[in-house]
Design a protein around this motif. Structure first.
Motif, PDB file in Angstrom:
ATOM      1  N   ASP A   1       6.406  -4.003  -9.163  1.00 48.91           N
ATOM      2  CA  ASP A   1       7.362  -2.934  -8.883  1.00 48.91           C
ATOM      3  C   ASP A   1       7.833  -2.988  -7.431  1.00 48.91           C
ATOM      4  OD1 ASP A   1       8.167  -0.325 -10.504  1.00 48.91           O
ATOM      5  OD2 ASP A   1       7.945   0.282  -8.414  1.00 48.91           O
ATOM      6  N   TRP A   2       6.918  -3.317  -6.529  1.00 51.54           N
ATOM      7  CA  TRP A   2       7.205  -3.353  -5.096  1.00 51.54           C
ATOM      8  C   TRP A   2       8.276  -4.385  -4.744  1.00 51.54           C
ATOM      9  CZ3 TRP A   2       4.372  -6.844  -1.361  1.00 51.54           C
ATOM     10  CH2 TRP A   2       4.705  -6.558  -0.024  1.00 51.54           C
ATOM     11  N   ILE A   3       8.229  -5.549  -5.371  1.00 50.96           N
ATOM     12  CA  ILE A   3       9.192  -6.611  -5.037  1.00 50.96           C
ATOM     13  C   ILE A   3      10.456  -6.556  -5.900  1.00 50.96           C
ATOM     14  CG2 ILE A   3       7.384  -8.149  -4.193  1.00 50.96           C
ATOM     15  CD1 ILE A   3       7.604  -9.687  -6.852  1.00 50.96           C
ATOM     16  N   ASP A   4      10.522  -5.584  -6.793  1.00 52.18           N
ATOM     17  CA  ASP A   4      11.651  -5.482  -7.722  1.00 52.18           C
ATOM     18  C   ASP A   4      12.840  -4.806  -7.024  1.00 52.18           C
ATOM     19  OD1 ASP A   4      13.422  -4.974  -9.800  1.00 52.18           O
ATOM     20  OD2 ASP A   4      11.869  -4.282 -11.185  1.00 52.18           O
ATOM     21  N   VAL A   5      13.914  -5.553  -6.836  1.00 52.26           N
ATOM     22  CA  VAL A   5      15.120  -4.989  -6.215  1.00 52.26           C
ATOM     23  C   VAL A   5      16.246  -4.832  -7.240  1.00 52.26           C
ATOM     24  CG1 VAL A   5      14.573  -5.829  -3.916  1.00 52.26           C
ATOM     25  CG2 VAL A   5      15.871  -7.292  -5.487  1.00 52.26           C
ATOM     26  N   SER A   6      15.881  -4.825  -8.499  1.00 49.11           N
ATOM     27  CA  SER A   6      16.902  -4.752  -9.553  1.00 49.11           C
ATOM     28  C   SER A   6      17.597  -3.396  -9.605  1.00 49.11           C
ATOM     29  CB  SER A   6      16.280  -5.056 -10.921  1.00 49.11           C
ATOM     30  OG  SER A   6      15.297  -4.095 -11.256  1.00 49.11           O
ATOM     31  N   PHE A   7      17.068  -2.396  -8.861  1.00 47.87           N
ATOM     32  CA  PHE A   7      17.708  -1.079  -8.864  1.00 47.87           C
ATOM     33  C   PHE A   7      19.142  -1.156  -8.342  1.00 47.87           C
ATOM     34  CE2 PHE A   7      16.170  -1.403  -4.546  1.00 47.87           C
ATOM     35  CZ  PHE A   7      17.114  -0.741  -3.786  1.00 47.87           C
ATOM     36  N   ILE A   8      19.450  -2.208  -7.592  1.00 47.37           N
ATOM     37  CA  ILE A   8      20.792  -2.346  -7.034  1.00 47.37           C
ATOM     38  C   ILE A   8      21.628  -3.380  -7.787  1.00 47.37           C
ATOM     39  CG2 ILE A   8      20.385  -4.167  -5.320  1.00 47.37           C
ATOM     40  CD1 ILE A   8      22.153  -0.787  -4.732  1.00 47.37           C
ATOM     41  N   ASP A   9      21.062  -3.996  -8.812  1.00 51.09           N
ATOM     42  CA  ASP A   9      21.815  -4.979  -9.600  1.00 51.09           C
ATOM     43  C   ASP A   9      23.056  -4.330 -10.220  1.00 51.09           C
ATOM     44  OD1 ASP A   9      19.948  -6.857  -9.020  1.00 51.09           O
ATOM     45  OD2 ASP A   9      19.095  -7.002 -11.043  1.00 51.09           O
TER      46      ASP A   9
ATOM     47  N   ALA B   1       0.839  -1.211   0.000  1.00 50.06           N
ATOM     48  CA  ALA B   1       0.000   0.000   0.000  1.00 50.06           C
ATOM     49  C   ALA B   1       0.872   1.258   0.000  1.00 50.06           C
ATOM     50  CB  ALA B   1      -0.929  -0.006   1.205  1.00 50.06           C
ATOM     51  N   GLU B   2       1.943   1.243   0.791  1.00 49.38           N
ATOM     52  CA  GLU B   2       2.853   2.390   0.826  1.00 49.38           C
ATOM     53  C   GLU B   2       3.543   2.578  -0.526  1.00 49.38           C
ATOM     54  OE1 GLU B   2       4.489   2.826   5.367  1.00 49.38           O
ATOM     55  OE2 GLU B   2       5.209   1.128   4.200  1.00 49.38           O
ATOM     56  N   HIS B   3       3.947   1.477  -1.121  1.00 48.09           N
ATOM     57  CA  HIS B   3       4.634   1.584  -2.403  1.00 48.09           C
ATOM     58  C   HIS B   3       3.686   2.102  -3.486  1.00 48.09           C
ATOM     59  CE1 HIS B   3       7.826   0.868  -5.257  1.00 48.09           C
ATOM     60  NE2 HIS B   3       6.946   0.300  -6.061  1.00 48.09           N
TER      61      HIS B   3
END
Length: 266
Positions: A111-119, A7-9
């Motif tokens: 989008d919420w579970i996507d952690v690829s920003f740090i890949d 919800a926050e995301h």
């Protein structure tokens, strides 16, 4: 610090898209020579936050498909909305967002579970990229790998990241200096990590706003949510609170500064 909820995301996505629509309207009124679609694709990253982005949070250029029928239809509807709104920025922001809402919400969970920003970040919250600049210079990219905490929480953390980056760039490529192109170069908290030459050599404020985090990252807080204070400044003043600037620093000066300021040794 707790992790974000879905919800926050979703609320973050709604707020950042509204802000980008607000900016898009004012930008196009000031730049009548630029087409609506050019600005929508190059000045903001709304496409990446919709269901029409088939890939990860930051798709490659090859993965982006602005010609997808669904996205084309949405672009057309948004442009019609923009023309109908005239000088009424609030109307365009509201009606434009309602056109986008379902496409944003349809991708929100992914989008919420996507952690690829740090890949690909080889050095904690820093990533080096070689080949774009002079042979002795490496480009530095920044992302908060400590989310939901802040990369500034422990003063020595970023210093260690930079030491690791310099060691790797020196060994792999023979580099002797680095470049940073970011809104962070206008942040006093960030500048404490650099010697005087870095601040002194900063280029002018970049007013040619582009879609990427080098400009828009300042509207995301440490938890990955919407930065309301910075957005309020932008809306009130018409300029981003932290101007994106370019600067360079030698490895030698950086190591000396980290040694003197933080007692960090390579």
């Amino acid at each position: 610090m707790k992790l974000t909820t879905l919800a926050e995301h979703r609320e973050y996505l709604h707020e950042i898209v509204r802000l980008k629509l607000w900016f898009l309207h004012s930008y196009l009124l000031r730049h009548p020579g630029e087409t609506f679609r050019e600005a929508l694709r190059e000045r903001v990253d709304i496409y990446r936050k919709t269901i029409f982005n088939p890939g990860l949070l930051n798709p490659t250029a090859e993965e982006i498909d602005f010609q997808a029928p669904g996205w084309q239809a949405l672009e057309t509807a948004l442009e019609v909305c923009f023309r109908a709104a005239g000088n009424d920025v609030a109307r365009f922001e509201h009606e434009g967002f309602e056109l986008l809402r379902d496409a944003i919400d349809a991708r929100a969970a992914r989008d919420w579970i996507d952690v690829s920003f740090i890949d690909g970040y080889q050095c904690g919250s820093l990533r080096y990229e070689y080949g774009k600049l002079e042979k002795d210079t490496v480009d530095v990219h920044i992302a908060n790998a400590r989310r939901p905490g802040s990369m500034f929480e422990e003063p020595e953390y970023l210093g260690h990241c930079f030491l690791e980056l310099m060691r790797a760039a020196e060994w792999k490529f023979g580099c002797r200096r680095f470049r940073v192109f970011s809104w962070l170069n206008s942040s006093s908290k960030w500048l404490t990590y650099f010697p005087a030459e870095f601040a002194a050599d900063r280029g002018p404020a970049m007013t040619d706003i582009r879609w990427h985090y080098g400009f828009w990252g300042q509207f995301i807080d440490a938890r990955g949510l919407f930065h309301h204070k910075n957005a309020e400044f932008f809306r009130a003043n018409g300029i981003m609170p932290y101007a994106t600037r370019e600067s360079f620093c030698s490895f030698a000066a950086m190591r000396q500064h980290l040694r003197n300021r933080f007692q960090l040794m390579d």
